[in-house]
Write a protein that holds these residues in place. Sequence first.
Motif, PDB file in Angstrom:
ATOM      1  N   PRO A  81      34.922  37.879  40.928  1.00 20.86           N
ATOM      2  CA  PRO A  81      35.615  38.108  42.208  1.00 20.86           C
ATOM      3  C   PRO A  81      37.095  37.803  42.157  1.00 20.86           C
ATOM      4  O   PRO A  81      37.798  37.977  43.151  1.00 20.86           O
ATOM      5  N   PHE A  82      37.599  37.306  41.018  1.00 21.39           N
ATOM      6  CA  PHE A  82      39.007  36.955  40.923  1.00 21.39           C
ATOM      7  C   PHE A  82      39.747  37.994  40.088  1.00 21.39           C
ATOM      8  O   PHE A  82      39.145  38.814  39.392  1.00 21.39           O
ATOM      9  N   GLU A  83      41.076  37.932  40.134  1.00 17.51           N
ATOM     10  CA  GLU A  83      41.906  38.874  39.393  1.00 17.51           C
ATOM     11  C   GLU A  83      41.628  38.738  37.903  1.00 17.51           C
ATOM     12  O   GLU A  83      41.466  37.637  37.380  1.00 17.51           O
ATOM     13  N   ASN A  84      41.564  39.866  37.201  1.00 16.35           N
ATOM     14  CA  ASN A  84      41.245  39.809  35.779  1.00 16.35           C
ATOM     15  C   ASN A  84      41.908  40.969  35.046  1.00 16.35           C
ATOM     16  O   ASN A  84      42.197  42.008  35.624  1.00 16.35           O
ATOM     17  N   TYR A  85      42.150  40.754  33.772  1.00 25.96           N
ATOM     18  CA  TYR A  85      42.796  41.743  32.919  1.00 25.96           C
ATOM     19  C   TYR A  85      41.964  41.928  31.661  1.00 25.96           C
ATOM     20  O   TYR A  85      40.967  41.233  31.447  1.00 25.96           O
ATOM     21  N   VAL A  86      42.389  42.820  30.787  1.00 21.50           N
ATOM     22  CA  VAL A  86      41.629  43.112  29.582  1.00 21.50           C
ATOM     23  C   VAL A  86      41.491  41.867  28.710  1.00 21.50           C
ATOM     24  O   VAL A  86      40.506  41.702  27.992  1.00 21.50           O
ATOM     25  N   ASP A  87      42.472  40.954  28.765  1.00 23.71           N
ATOM     26  CA  ASP A  87      42.402  39.732  27.971  1.00 23.71           C
ATOM     27  C   ASP A  87      41.965  38.527  28.803  1.00 23.71           C
ATOM     28  O   ASP A  87      42.044  37.394  28.357  1.00 23.71           O
ATOM     29  N   LYS A  88      41.491  38.786  30.026  1.00 22.39           N
ATOM     30  CA  LYS A  88      41.105  37.680  30.912  1.00 22.39           C
ATOM     31  C   LYS A  88      39.965  38.150  31.817  1.00 22.39           C
ATOM     32  O   LYS A  88      40.052  38.083  33.032  1.00 22.39           O
ATOM     33  N   ARG A  89      38.906  38.650  31.211  1.00 25.94           N
ATOM     34  CA  ARG A  89      37.836  39.204  32.040  1.00 25.94           C
ATOM     35  C   ARG A  89      36.446  38.784  31.584  1.00 25.94           C
ATOM     36  O   ARG A  89      35.452  39.249  32.145  1.00 25.94           O
ATOM     37  N   TYR A  90      36.358  37.942  30.554  1.00 27.00           N
ATOM     38  CA  TYR A  90      35.045  37.599  30.015  1.00 27.00           C
ATOM     39  C   TYR A  90      34.159  36.961  31.091  1.00 27.00           C
ATOM     40  O   TYR A  90      32.963  37.212  31.138  1.00 27.00           O
ATOM     41  N   GLY A  91      34.750  36.144  31.935  1.00 31.28           N
ATOM     42  CA  GLY A  91      33.972  35.495  32.986  1.00 31.28           C
ATOM     43  C   GLY A  91      33.899  36.269  34.278  1.00 31.28           C
ATOM     44  O   GLY A  91      33.389  35.759  35.284  1.00 31.28           O
ATOM     45  N   SER A  92      34.418  37.506  34.282  1.00 32.19           N
ATOM     46  CA  SER A  92      34.423  38.335  35.499  1.00 32.19           C
ATOM     47  C   SER A  92      33.338  39.389  35.385  1.00 32.19           C
ATOM     48  O   SER A  92      33.511  40.389  34.695  1.00 32.19           O
ATOM     49  N   ASN A  93      32.236  39.171  36.053  1.00 31.52           N
ATOM     50  CA  ASN A  93      31.119  40.108  35.971  1.00 31.52           C
ATOM     51  C   ASN A  93      31.334  41.314  36.877  1.00 31.52           C
ATOM     52  O   ASN A  93      31.984  41.222  37.921  1.00 31.52           O
ATOM     53  N   VAL A  94      30.767  42.426  36.485  1.00 34.15           N
ATOM     54  CA  VAL A  94      30.767  43.624  37.331  1.00 34.15           C
ATOM     55  C   VAL A  94      29.828  43.388  38.511  1.00 34.15           C
ATOM     56  O   VAL A  94      28.724  42.858  38.351  1.00 34.15           O
ATOM     57  N   GLY A  95      30.265  43.762  39.690  1.00 36.87           N
ATOM     58  CA  GLY A  95      29.438  43.594  40.887  1.00 36.87           C
ATOM     59  C   GLY A  95      30.105  44.214  42.094  1.00 36.87           C
ATOM     60  O   GLY A  95      31.177  44.818  41.996  1.00 36.87           O
ATOM     61  N   ALA A  96      29.469  44.073  43.244  1.00 36.88           N
ATOM     62  CA  ALA A  96      30.042  44.515  44.521  1.00 36.88           C
ATOM     63  C   ALA A  96      30.596  43.287  45.221  1.00 36.88           C
ATOM     64  O   ALA A  96      29.863  42.320  45.459  1.00 36.88           O
ATOM     65  N   TYR A  97      31.875  43.312  45.541  1.00 38.64           N
ATOM     66  CA  TYR A  97      32.552  42.135  46.079  1.00 38.64           C
ATOM     67  C   TYR A  97      33.240  42.458  47.401  1.00 38.64           C
ATOM     68  O   TYR A  97      33.667  43.582  47.648  1.00 38.64           O
ATOM     69  N   THR A  98      33.381  41.412  48.222  1.00 35.39           N
ATOM     70  CA  THR A  98      34.089  41.503  49.496  1.00 35.39           C
ATOM     71  C   THR A  98      34.982  40.278  49.635  1.00 35.39           C
ATOM     72  O   THR A  98      34.520  39.154  49.435  1.00 35.39           O
ATOM     73  N   LEU A  99      36.252  40.501  49.957  1.00 33.85           N
ATOM     74  CA  LEU A  99      37.182  39.394  50.117  1.00 33.85           C
ATOM     75  C   LEU A  99      38.172  39.693  51.240  1.00 33.85           C
ATOM     76  O   LEU A  99      38.519  40.846  51.482  1.00 33.85           O
ATOM     77  N   GLU A 100      38.629  38.627  51.909  1.00 35.37           N
ATOM     78  CA  GLU A 100      39.769  38.766  52.804  1.00 35.37           C
ATOM     79  C   GLU A 100      40.989  39.088  51.952  1.00 35.37           C
ATOM     80  O   GLU A 100      41.141  38.608  50.834  1.00 35.37           O
ATOM     81  N   ILE A 101      41.896  39.907  52.501  1.00 35.55           N
ATOM     82  CA  ILE A 101      43.093  40.282  51.764  1.00 35.55           C
ATOM     83  C   ILE A 101      43.871  39.056  51.308  1.00 35.55           C
ATOM     84  O   ILE A 101      44.367  38.982  50.181  1.00 35.55           O
ATOM     85  N   GLU A 102      43.954  38.027  52.171  1.00 33.85           N
ATOM     86  CA  GLU A 102      44.709  36.828  51.831  1.00 33.85           C
ATOM     87  C   GLU A 102      44.104  36.119  50.624  1.00 33.85           C
ATOM     88  O   GLU A 102      44.818  35.474  49.851  1.00 33.85           O
ATOM     89  N   ASP A 103      42.786  36.196  50.482  1.00 35.01           N
ATOM     90  CA  ASP A 103      42.124  35.554  49.340  1.00 35.01           C
ATOM     91  C   ASP A 103      42.181  36.422  48.094  1.00 35.01           C
ATOM     92  O   ASP A 103      42.022  35.922  46.970  1.00 35.01           O
ATOM     93  N   PHE A 104      42.371  37.716  48.280  1.00 35.40           N
ATOM     94  CA  PHE A 104      42.411  38.652  47.155  1.00 35.40           C
ATOM     95  C   PHE A 104      43.734  38.573  46.407  1.00 35.40           C
ATOM     96  O   PHE A 104      43.783  38.738  45.188  1.00 35.40           O
ATOM     97  N   ILE A 105      44.809  38.304  47.145  1.00 34.16           N
ATOM     98  CA  ILE A 105      46.146  38.300  46.559  1.00 34.16           C
ATOM     99  C   ILE A 105      46.350  37.024  45.761  1.00 34.16           C
ATOM    100  O   ILE A 105      46.053  35.932  46.218  1.00 34.16           O
ATOM    101  N   GLU A 106      46.861  37.184  44.536  1.00 29.26           N
ATOM    102  CA  GLU A 106      47.258  36.034  43.720  1.00 29.26           C
ATOM    103  C   GLU A 106      48.766  36.040  43.558  1.00 29.26           C
ATOM    104  O   GLU A 106      49.368  37.083  43.326  1.00 29.26           O
ATOM    105  N   SER A 107      49.368  34.877  43.709  1.00 30.71           N
ATOM    106  CA  SER A 107      50.823  34.790  43.583  1.00 30.71           C
ATOM    107  C   SER A 107      51.194  33.964  42.372  1.00 30.71           C
ATOM    108  O   SER A 107      50.369  33.304  41.780  1.00 30.71           O
TER     109      SER A 107
END
Length: 298
Positions: free
Chosen positions: A272-298
Amino acid sequence: FQPFTTELADAAKGLIRIRNRASVRNVNTYTAFISVQEDGEKIIEKQLPAIDLSPGRDTVLSILSYLPQMKPDAEYYASIHFRLSEDEWVYKGFEIASDQFLLQKPVINTPHRKVPGKVTVNKIKEGLTVTGNDFKILFTHNKPGGLTSYTWKGVEQIKSAFLPHFSRPLTDNDRRGWKSHRKLKQWYEYQLKPKKLTFSSDNMGRAVITSEYSLINDSATVRVVYTINDEGVMKVDYALNVKPGLPDIPKVGMQGGINDTYSIIEWYGRGPFENYVDKRYGSNVGAYTLEIEDFIES
């Protein structure tokens, strides 16, 4: 690092390979679970029998009996999870390793093409309007220019016009380091000038609206083509042409504002968190829902 890894050895036979990378502990000191999801929704979660696997060894197991009858038009993923069987350095049930693997890709059937409905384009003082089934879109030829309004079932969706955009917020490295807002000054201080707004239709009866712009004393031009069908679905093609001599471009894209009632984002993919090709091992494929404020990473 995780002490155990799991991978799909044979999809047709439902075989997985488990490796124990730990130095001391047997896999059977942990509780293993399998979960299966269909198009991002979990449909199965079951505990597996104890797996006797010594450190440094690997084994192949069958999970075929845990798998559902898979629909041809759905996507299936399975994942294996290892959790603490008792309270230890952390609470019982804490997950110390997991892996997800694809079981089946969906078979995509090409839908029957329906007879397209009518899309109407009208010239007005401000520019062009495109109307169809429950929608009305306004493109203006003067400032701001381009896609200015999109009304769906009587409700305005756009708060500010969507326009070509080339700058981005400055980071600490930008401000204190190479000072991109100075070295790339032309792209941070440009004035976008609408030049031309035209319309036509394609062989499928869709409206084709073309907006053209210039900037930086005509040293760069942008052409945005909107192709709109009778249901208001819009395909956008974007072309930027830059003359030699300008500095690097901080960003190429578009920027605008939408109705602020759109505060929740839903997606199917890694999360459910931001991920890239070199940072996605712990990011599973799924259906996710988030508030926009929680989706944005700064």
